[in-house]
Design a protein around this motif. Structure first.
Motif, short mmCIF file in Angstrom:
data_model
loop_
_atom_site.label_atom_id
_atom_site.label_comp_id
_atom_site.label_asym_id
_atom_site.label_seq_id
_atom_site.Cartn_x
_atom_site.Cartn_y
_atom_site.Cartn_z
N ASP A 132 6.65 4.35 5.79
CA ASP A 132 7.81 4.83 5.39
C ASP A 132 8.38 3.54 4.33
OD1 ASP A 132 7.87 6.94 6.57
OD2 ASP A 132 9.33 6.53 8.09
N ARG A 133 8.29 2.36 4.76
CA ARG A 133 8.57 1.28 4.09
C ARG A 133 7.83 0.85 2.60
NH1 ARG A 133 10.49 -3.59 7.75
NH2 ARG A 133 11.08 -4.33 5.56
N LEU A 134 6.52 1.15 2.99
CA LEU A 134 5.73 1.25 1.75
C LEU A 134 6.21 2.21 0.60
CD1 LEU A 134 2.31 0.44 3.40
CD2 LEU A 134 3.39 -1.03 1.79
N THR A 135 6.38 3.37 1.32
CA THR A 135 6.68 4.57 0.46
C THR A 135 7.96 4.21 -0.42
OG1 THR A 135 5.66 5.98 1.80
CG2 THR A 135 7.17 6.87 0.46
N ASP A 136 8.92 3.60 0.36
CA ASP A 136 10.26 3.45 -0.41
C ASP A 136 10.45 2.02 -1.25
OD1 ASP A 136 11.00 1.38 1.40
OD2 ASP A 136 12.16 2.99 2.60
N GLY A 137 9.23 1.11 -1.31
CA GLY A 137 9.15 0.03 -1.90
C GLY A 137 9.69 -1.19 -1.24
N THR A 138 10.28 -1.09 -0.10
CA THR A 138 10.65 -2.25 0.80
C THR A 138 9.68 -3.06 1.26
OG1 THR A 138 11.22 -1.07 2.56
CG2 THR A 138 12.75 -1.16 1.06
N LEU A 139 8.45 -2.71 1.28
CA LEU A 139 7.26 -3.75 1.73
C LEU A 139 6.16 -3.46 0.77
CD1 LEU A 139 6.56 -2.75 5.43
CD2 LEU A 139 7.20 -4.85 4.56
N ASP A 140 5.17 -4.48 0.52
CA ASP A 140 4.20 -4.58 -0.33
C ASP A 140 2.75 -4.39 0.54
OD1 ASP A 140 5.66 -5.77 -2.60
OD2 ASP A 140 5.84 -7.52 -1.50
N ALA A 154 -2.35 3.89 0.27
CA ALA A 154 -3.67 3.93 0.50
C ALA A 154 -3.61 3.18 1.95
CB ALA A 154 -4.62 2.80 -0.09
N VAL A 155 -4.63 3.79 3.04
CA VAL A 155 -4.90 3.23 4.30
C VAL A 155 -6.23 2.90 4.63
CG1 VAL A 155 -4.32 3.42 6.89
CG2 VAL A 155 -2.57 4.36 5.16
N VAL A 156 -6.69 1.81 4.45
CA VAL A 156 -8.16 1.34 4.51
C VAL A 156 -8.30 0.67 5.66
CG1 VAL A 156 -9.80 -0.01 3.13
CG2 VAL A 156 -8.02 1.08 1.96
N PRO A 157 -9.22 1.36 6.72
CA PRO A 157 -9.75 0.67 7.91
C PRO A 157 -10.28 -0.46 7.59
CG PRO A 157 -10.06 3.08 8.02
CD PRO A 157 -9.79 2.61 6.43
N ALA A 269 -2.73 -1.10 4.61
CA ALA A 269 -1.96 -0.26 3.92
C ALA A 269 -1.14 -0.74 2.91
CB ALA A 269 -0.76 0.57 4.85
N TYR A 270 -1.28 -0.07 1.88
CA TYR A 270 -0.47 -0.74 0.59
C TYR A 270 -0.40 0.47 -0.25
CZ TYR A 270 -5.34 -0.64 -0.89
OH TYR A 270 -6.60 -0.34 -1.29
N ARG A 271 0.55 0.54 -1.34
CA ARG A 271 0.56 1.33 -2.45
C ARG A 271 -0.57 1.62 -3.16
NH1 ARG A 271 5.70 -0.38 -1.62
NH2 ARG A 271 5.37 -2.17 -3.15
N ALA A 272 -1.35 2.69 -3.36
CA ALA A 272 -2.53 2.89 -4.00
C ALA A 272 -2.67 2.33 -5.55
CB ALA A 272 -3.03 4.32 -3.88
N ALA A 273 -1.23 2.63 -6.17
CA ALA A 273 -1.31 1.95 -7.45
C ALA A 273 -1.20 0.64 -7.89
CB ALA A 273 -0.06 2.76 -8.26
N ASN A 277 -3.10 -5.51 -7.73
CA ASN A 277 -2.00 -6.72 -7.81
C ASN A 277 -2.65 -7.76 -7.11
OD1 ASN A 277 -0.65 -5.19 -9.23
ND2 ASN A 277 1.23 -4.86 -7.77
N PRO A 278 -2.24 -9.04 -7.22
CA PRO A 278 -2.82 -10.09 -6.68
C PRO A 278 -2.58 -10.36 -5.16
CG PRO A 278 -1.72 -10.87 -8.79
CD PRO A 278 -1.48 -9.39 -8.55
N PRO A 279 -1.51 -10.10 -4.67
CA PRO A 279 -1.45 -10.02 -3.24
C PRO A 279 -2.19 -9.07 -2.59
CG PRO A 279 0.86 -10.15 -4.19
CD PRO A 279 -0.20 -9.62 -5.08
N ILE A 280 -2.33 -7.70 -3.17
CA ILE A 280 -3.08 -6.68 -2.42
C ILE A 280 -4.56 -6.98 -2.86
CG2 ILE A 280 -3.55 -4.32 -2.29
CD1 ILE A 280 -1.00 -5.12 -1.41
#
Length: 299
Positions: A132-140, A154-157, A269-273, A277-280
């Motif tokens: 939820d927090r990834l979706t609303d942009g409050t987590l990276d 994206a949820v990558v095992p 887990a991270y925003r697919a778009a 980005n450097p941290p991801i």
């Protein structure tokens, strides 16, 4: 009518304190002011948030539902203030993971992000909340057990981790070459009951049978590990959560031959778009794949 951040701050304080008086004291406000604010908030929302009693207050179901949203709104507001005041400094990398994984994986996450020379904000949350927090942009980024998620996330095992039994080196079951679930039933167990295998394990224990007071089901692996460190329990939990203990020798694996196989899958887990980005990119490079040796090296 909108809800003010200050009302949410007061609501959070009262919920944490369990009384209007103590909640007011934490915020350096008078009790009548806090009582008036909470009465107004309840009127604005059209629901009761607190059940009043002689020993204080407790949340209603509506209050329980509101609390995590209040916490997220206040955290985001604090984060916004910090970001504005940071001037030209790059924003902090915001990461969350389930509390059960923090001890084992936070050192690895910090090592992955260290070359970026960015501030890092780490919090604990359940997997659904992280999504939820990834979706609303409050987590990276987040470390989660795979759960339902929108296509934008994206949820990558990156690791499938076995459930194992551990104990303090001085525990009576430590040092045995092979044990059974029946042997465990004679001691006290702290179980992190994740996944379908947990029910198979409980079925075996009840068949032995195990006395009810010998079985303690706990919600986090860290709680199970803490009990094992005290020599009072055998812990049943994912290996990754106590990798630092195994490396240091503060806990040892107890080999149980008929322990059901029920692995726990961990995912980044991270925003697919934002995959590039450097941290991801740094987390993907560092975590895919990962092993226990890397965890021990980062302690």
């Amino acid at each position: 009518m909108g809800v003010s951040l200050e009302d949410l701050r007061v609501f959070r304080s009262v919920a944490a304190a369990g009384s209007f008086g103590q909640g007011a004291a934490r915020l350096h406000l008078s009790q009548p002011t806090v009582s008036d604010r909470m009465a107004r908030l309840e009127r604005d929302l059209g629901v009761r948030l607190f059940l009043r009693g002689s020993r204080g207050v407790r949340l209603t179901r509506a209050g329980v539902r509101l609390l995590p949203y209040a916490q997220r709104c206040l955290a985001l507001a604090d984060e916004a203030v910090a970001a504005v005041r940071a001037e030209d400094a790059p924003p902090a990398v915001r990461v969350a993971m389930h509390a059960s994984f923090t001890a084992g994986l936070l050192p690895v996450v910090l090592a992955a992000l260290a070359p970026l020379e960015r501030a890092i904000s780490s919090t604990d949350a359940h997997s659904e909340e992280i999504i939820d927090r990834l979706t609303d942009g409050t987590l990276d980024a987040g470390i989660v057990v795979p759960v339902a998620h929108p296509s934008t996330i994206a949820v990558v095992p990156f690791r499938t981790d076995p459930m194992i039994c551990v104990a303090h080196p001085d525990h009576p079951l430590a040092g045995h070459s092979e044990l059974t679930v029946a042997d465990l039933a004679r001691t006290t167990i702290a179980l992190t009951a994740w996944g379908h295998g947990a029910e198979r394990f409980l079925t075996l224990l009840r068949t032995v049978p195990i006395p009810a007071h010998h079985l303690h089901t706990v919600s986090t692996a860290e709680a199970a590990a803490a009990l094992a460190r005290r020599r009072s329990h055998v812990g049943v939990l994912p290996r990754v959560t106590i990798a630092p203990d195994l490396a240091a020798g503060t806990l040892v694996e107890v080999p149980v031959g008929d322990l059901p196989d029920w692995p726990v899958t961990l995912a980044l887990a991270y925003r697919a778009a934002e995959a590039s980005n450097p941290p991801i990119h740094a987390l993907r490079t560092h975590l895919l794949p990962i092993d226990v040796g890397k965890i021990a090296e980062c302690r």
